[in-house]
Write a protein that holds these residues in place. Structure first.
Motif, PDB file in Angstrom:
ATOM      1  N   THR A   8       1.845  10.175  53.199  1.00  9.87           N
ATOM      2  CA  THR A   8       2.918  10.891  52.494  1.00  9.87           C
ATOM      3  C   THR A   8       4.265  10.849  53.198  1.00  9.87           C
ATOM      4  O   THR A   8       5.263  11.284  52.627  1.00  9.87           O
ATOM      5  CB  THR A   8       2.521  12.362  52.291  1.00  9.87           C
ATOM      6  N   TRP A   9       4.320  10.373  54.436  1.00  5.94           N
ATOM      7  CA  TRP A   9       5.618  10.297  55.106  1.00  5.94           C
ATOM      8  C   TRP A   9       5.603   9.218  56.179  1.00  5.94           C
ATOM      9  O   TRP A   9       4.573   8.902  56.753  1.00  5.94           O
ATOM     10  CB  TRP A   9       6.007  11.649  55.702  1.00  5.94           C
ATOM     11  N   LYS A  10       6.797   8.699  56.451  1.00  8.47           N
ATOM     12  CA  LYS A  10       6.950   7.634  57.445  1.00  8.47           C
ATOM     13  C   LYS A  10       8.267   7.861  58.172  1.00  8.47           C
ATOM     14  O   LYS A  10       9.305   8.088  57.542  1.00  8.47           O
ATOM     15  CB  LYS A  10       6.964   6.264  56.772  1.00  8.47           C
ATOM     16  N   SER A  11       8.223   7.822  59.505  1.00  4.20           N
ATOM     17  CA  SER A  11       9.452   7.963  60.287  1.00  4.20           C
ATOM     18  C   SER A  11      10.050   6.589  60.556  1.00  4.20           C
ATOM     19  O   SER A  11       9.336   5.592  60.649  1.00  4.20           O
ATOM     20  CB  SER A  11       9.170   8.688  61.606  1.00  4.20           C
ATOM     21  N   ARG A  12      11.377   6.579  60.693  1.00  2.47           N
ATOM     22  CA  ARG A  12      12.083   5.337  60.983  1.00  2.47           C
ATOM     23  C   ARG A  12      12.860   5.492  62.297  1.00  2.47           C
ATOM     24  O   ARG A  12      12.266   5.614  63.350  1.00  2.47           O
ATOM     25  CB  ARG A  12      12.965   4.958  59.799  1.00  2.47           C
ATOM     26  N   GLU A  13      14.171   5.515  62.234  1.00  3.14           N
ATOM     27  CA  GLU A  13      14.952   5.659  63.463  1.00  3.14           C
ATOM     28  C   GLU A  13      15.147   7.133  63.805  1.00  3.14           C
ATOM     29  O   GLU A  13      15.050   8.005  62.945  1.00  3.14           O
ATOM     30  CB  GLU A  13      16.321   4.988  63.279  1.00  3.14           C
ATOM     31  N   PHE A  14      15.423   7.418  65.088  1.00  8.17           N
ATOM     32  CA  PHE A  14      15.752   8.783  65.470  1.00  8.17           C
ATOM     33  C   PHE A  14      16.733   8.754  66.636  1.00  8.17           C
ATOM     34  O   PHE A  14      16.884   7.747  67.332  1.00  8.17           O
ATOM     35  CB  PHE A  14      14.499   9.576  65.849  1.00  8.17           C
ATOM     36  N   LYS A  15      17.402   9.886  66.813  1.00  5.23           N
ATOM     37  CA  LYS A  15      18.369  10.049  67.895  1.00  5.23           C
ATOM     38  C   LYS A  15      18.216  11.443  68.468  1.00  5.23           C
ATOM     39  O   LYS A  15      17.985  12.408  67.730  1.00  5.23           O
ATOM     40  CB  LYS A  15      19.801   9.846  67.379  1.00  5.23           C
ATOM     41  N   VAL A  16      18.341  11.571  69.788  1.00  2.59           N
ATOM     42  CA  VAL A  16      18.273  12.865  70.459  1.00  2.59           C
ATOM     43  C   VAL A  16      19.583  13.085  71.203  1.00  2.59           C
ATOM     44  O   VAL A  16      20.025  12.212  71.959  1.00  2.59           O
ATOM     45  CB  VAL A  16      17.099  12.928  71.458  1.00  2.59           C
ATOM     46  N   ILE A  17      20.196  14.239  70.988  1.00  4.54           N
ATOM     47  CA  ILE A  17      21.416  14.573  71.722  1.00  4.54           C
ATOM     48  C   ILE A  17      21.219  15.895  72.458  1.00  4.54           C
ATOM     49  O   ILE A  17      20.366  16.707  72.089  1.00  4.54           O
ATOM     50  CB  ILE A  17      22.645  14.661  70.801  1.00  4.54           C
ATOM     51  N   GLU A  18      21.984  16.089  73.497  1.00  2.70           N
ATOM     52  CA  GLU A  18      21.963  17.352  74.221  1.00  2.70           C
ATOM     53  C   GLU A  18      22.871  18.355  73.522  1.00  2.70           C
ATOM     54  O   GLU A  18      24.009  18.020  73.142  1.00  2.70           O
ATOM     55  CB  GLU A  18      22.437  17.148  75.654  1.00  2.70           C
ATOM     56  N   VAL A  19      22.383  19.570  73.348  1.00  2.23           N
ATOM     57  CA  VAL A  19      23.201  20.622  72.738  1.00  2.23           C
ATOM     58  C   VAL A  19      24.442  20.877  73.581  1.00  2.23           C
ATOM     59  O   VAL A  19      25.493  21.255  73.055  1.00  2.23           O
ATOM     60  CB  VAL A  19      22.364  21.904  72.550  1.00  2.23           C
ATOM     61  N   GLU A  20      24.357  20.635  74.891  1.00  4.14           N
ATOM     62  CA  GLU A  20      25.524  20.798  75.757  1.00  4.14           C
ATOM     63  C   GLU A  20      26.678  19.925  75.283  1.00  4.14           C
ATOM     64  O   GLU A  20      27.853  20.307  75.387  1.00  4.14           O
ATOM     65  CB  GLU A  20      25.150  20.455  77.201  1.00  4.14           C
ATOM     66  N   CYS A  21      26.353  18.749  74.742  1.00  2.17           N
ATOM     67  CA  CYS A  21      27.390  17.865  74.219  1.00  2.17           C
ATOM     68  C   CYS A  21      28.071  18.489  72.998  1.00  2.17           C
ATOM     69  O   CYS A  21      29.278  18.338  72.800  1.00  2.17           O
ATOM     70  CB  CYS A  21      26.796  16.503  73.865  1.00  2.17           C
ATOM     71  N   LEU A  22      27.296  19.201  72.176  1.00  8.78           N
ATOM     72  CA  LEU A  22      27.880  19.854  70.996  1.00  8.78           C
ATOM     73  C   LEU A  22      28.938  20.878  71.396  1.00  8.78           C
ATOM     74  O   LEU A  22      29.881  21.134  70.650  1.00  8.78           O
ATOM     75  CB  LEU A  22      26.792  20.546  70.176  1.00  8.78           C
ATOM     76  N   LYS A  23      28.763  21.462  72.581  1.00  7.79           N
ATOM     77  CA  LYS A  23      29.696  22.504  73.008  1.00  7.79           C
ATOM     78  C   LYS A  23      31.085  21.959  73.283  1.00  7.79           C
ATOM     79  O   LYS A  23      32.055  22.724  73.348  1.00  7.79           O
ATOM     80  CB  LYS A  23      29.142  23.215  74.242  1.00  7.79           C
ATOM     81  N   THR A  24      31.209  20.634  73.439  1.00  8.24           N
ATOM     82  CA  THR A  24      32.541  20.051  73.601  1.00  8.24           C
ATOM     83  C   THR A  24      33.322  20.112  72.297  1.00  8.24           C
ATOM     84  O   THR A  24      34.528  19.860  72.287  1.00  8.24           O
ATOM     85  CB  THR A  24      32.443  18.592  74.095  1.00  8.24           C
ATOM     86  N   TYR A  25      32.646  20.423  71.198  1.00  5.95           N
ATOM     87  CA  TYR A  25      33.285  20.580  69.884  1.00  5.95           C
ATOM     88  C   TYR A  25      33.478  22.061  69.551  1.00  5.95           C
ATOM     89  O   TYR A  25      33.595  22.434  68.390  1.00  5.95           O
ATOM     90  CB  TYR A  25      32.437  19.918  68.797  1.00  5.95           C
ATOM     91  N   LYS A  26      33.545  22.896  70.570  1.00  3.48           N
ATOM     92  CA  LYS A  26      33.588  24.346  70.378  1.00  3.48           C
ATOM     93  C   LYS A  26      34.742  24.781  69.490  1.00  3.48           C
ATOM     94  O   LYS A  26      34.572  25.611  68.583  1.00  3.48           O
ATOM     95  CB  LYS A  26      33.677  25.034  71.742  1.00  3.48           C
ATOM     96  N   ALA A  27      35.922  24.244  69.722  1.00  6.97           N
ATOM     97  CA  ALA A  27      37.087  24.647  68.922  1.00  6.97           C
ATOM     98  C   ALA A  27      36.914  24.254  67.463  1.00  6.97           C
ATOM     99  O   ALA A  27      37.248  25.026  66.554  1.00  6.97           O
ATOM    100  CB  ALA A  27      38.352  24.022  69.500  1.00  6.97           C
TER     101      ALA A  27
END
Length: 444
Positions: A380-399
């Motif tokens: 019923t499901w198949k995975s393809r590509e994936f990406k992992v990012i650090e949430v710390e990187c998201l904090k650089t977009y705080k503003a």
């Protein structure tokens, strides 16, 4: 005065309400049999819980409201469980044994004005409980998940509780958790704290299922109104699959503190429309407090099964999921995010998800093997590509996030916030090829 303690909860008197102090341990009774891998905090609690003691006084007819405080968690180093609810009320009728707990959620006021007063209510006749959840999206026999450990430990107190001081009681069960309660001479509790075991509820749920309570506005006898607690009658519902749907390609996300990357089976996930409700908002952060965000592309059979909840069991080292009917086991589960919208007992399983988005569970039994496409052999499901990012990187977009949340406050599904998050996911480096925490290697 509240009796609030940390870890193995015994007699301790903090200087003020909400403060947590370390107890002085006393020699345990002979140990009961314990399962391998039982956490030390629960093991010692169980040792103490096997000691002999008198029963607490009977619970009288009363009503009270609850002041909620942060709780420093014993099992999670540095973890502090902030109150998940407000306007919590208790009522108990001694004549019938009926107890009611009503809670109003703190978490979802940012979704829309309608969710500022989202409530759940649990009514128990002795130990038989029924719950109407989240303004009616759920109704079932059993406790509210957030109250599960509290309810189970409370009802075991008369037979398993140990008196640790004047008015102070401890009840501990490695399969459930620990409770400390201070009961006054009139039989009414004045303070209570509860921490469920990770094995019981899963690590990510310990925060929302823990309690640090002091009881106030206590009313006894007829003044309590407890004789008029209304029971809960749930509609008859059967679990079934959604009408046959097509295979769709979609992108799903998962926040975690680290796990084997690219392994998506038996894990709770969200779509982009569900990120705002799931990750949280300023002042209401939820899974945004995790360390990593994993994004994957999937082909999915949209003939969805009812929801199943999956949690990591640190003792057996597997994801354990709630059960759906056997003939639906291979289908992907879907619900509205936090089960906030949709019909009773099937919230968001089959309907649109354009307000709060959706949650998904991709069952291991339905995963397509290498070389298979969705539908081959019933997968019923198949995975393809994936990406992992650090949430710390998201904090650089705080503003940018702050500006987006100002525009999207109480305007689900939060299009401005989603645009910023997608931009950040595209820009942040992929760390998915690094060792995972769960595999035993600490992330540098």
């Amino acid at each position: 005065q509240a009796i609030l303690v940390q870890a193995i909860w015994l007699k301790a008197t903090p200087d003020r309400v909400g403060e947590v102090s370390r107890p002085q341990l006393r020699p345990p009774a002979p140990p009961p049999h314990m399962a391998p891998g039982t956490p030390a905090w629960l093991l010692l609690g169980s040792l103490l819980g096997s000691a002999c003691g008198t029963a607490p006084p009977p619970l009288p007819t009363f009503a009270a409201s609850a002041a909620l405080h942060p709780l420093r968690l014993a099992q999670i180093e540095g973890g502090v469980a902030e109150p998940y609810f407000h306007d919590v009320t208790f009522r108990h009728d001694a004549a019938t044994g009926r107890t009611e707990l009503r809670v109003v959620y703190n978490q979802f006021a940012y979704v829309s004005a309608a969710y500022a007063d989202l409530f759940s209510r649990q009514v128990c006749d002795s130990e038989a409980c029924y719950t109407e959840g989240r303004n009616g999206t759920g109704c079932w026999k059993g406790a509210l998940a957030n109250l599960g450990a509290l309810t189970a430990l409370w009802y075991s107190l008369p037979r398993a509780g140990v008196q640790t001081g004047p008015g102070e009681w401890l009840v501990s069960d490695p399969a459930i958790g620990n409770m400390t309660v201070h009961i006054a001479d009139d039989g009414v509790p004045r303070a209570m704290l509860v921490e469920p075991s990770i094995t019981n509820v899963g690590r990510s749920n310990v925060w929302a299922y823990s309690w640090n309570i002091t009881f106030q506005d206590i009313r006894m006898g007829k003044a309590s109104g407890a004789a008029h607690i209304e029971g809960i009658s749930c509609p008859q519902t059967e679990q079934h699959a959604c009408p046959r749907g097509p295979v769709e390609r979609m992108q799903l996300l998962r926040a975690s503190n680290g796990e084997p990357w690219g392994h998506f089976d038996n894990r709770d996930m969200m779509n982009w429309l569900g990120q705002g409700v799931t990750l949280g908002a300023p002042g209401h952060w939820s899974f945004m407090n995790k360390r990593f965000l994993e994004v994957g592309d999937f082909d999915i059979n949209t003939t969805y099964a009812p929801w199943r909840d999956c949690n990591w069991d640190p003792v057996s080292h597997v994801e354990k999921c709630s059960v759906v009917p056997k003939d639906l086991d291979r289908l992907v589960s879907r619900s509205s995010s936090e089960q906030l919208t949709g019909p009773t007992n099937a919230p968001g399983q089959c309907g649109p998800d354009d307000v709060v988005g959706s949650w998904f569970v991709l069952p291991s039994s339905g995963q397509c093997a290498a070389g298979e496409q969705v539908g081959d052999g019933g997968c019923t499901w198949k995975s393809r590509e994936f990406k992992v990012i650090e949430v710390e990187c998201l904090k650089t977009y705080k503003a940018a996030f702050r500006k987006a949340w100002h525009a999207d406050w109480q305007r689900a599904p939060f299009p401005a916030v989603t645009r910023v998050l997608k931009e950040a996911v595209r820009a942040c480096p992929n760390v998915g090829n690094r060792p995972s925490l769960r595999a035993g290697t600490l992330y540098p």
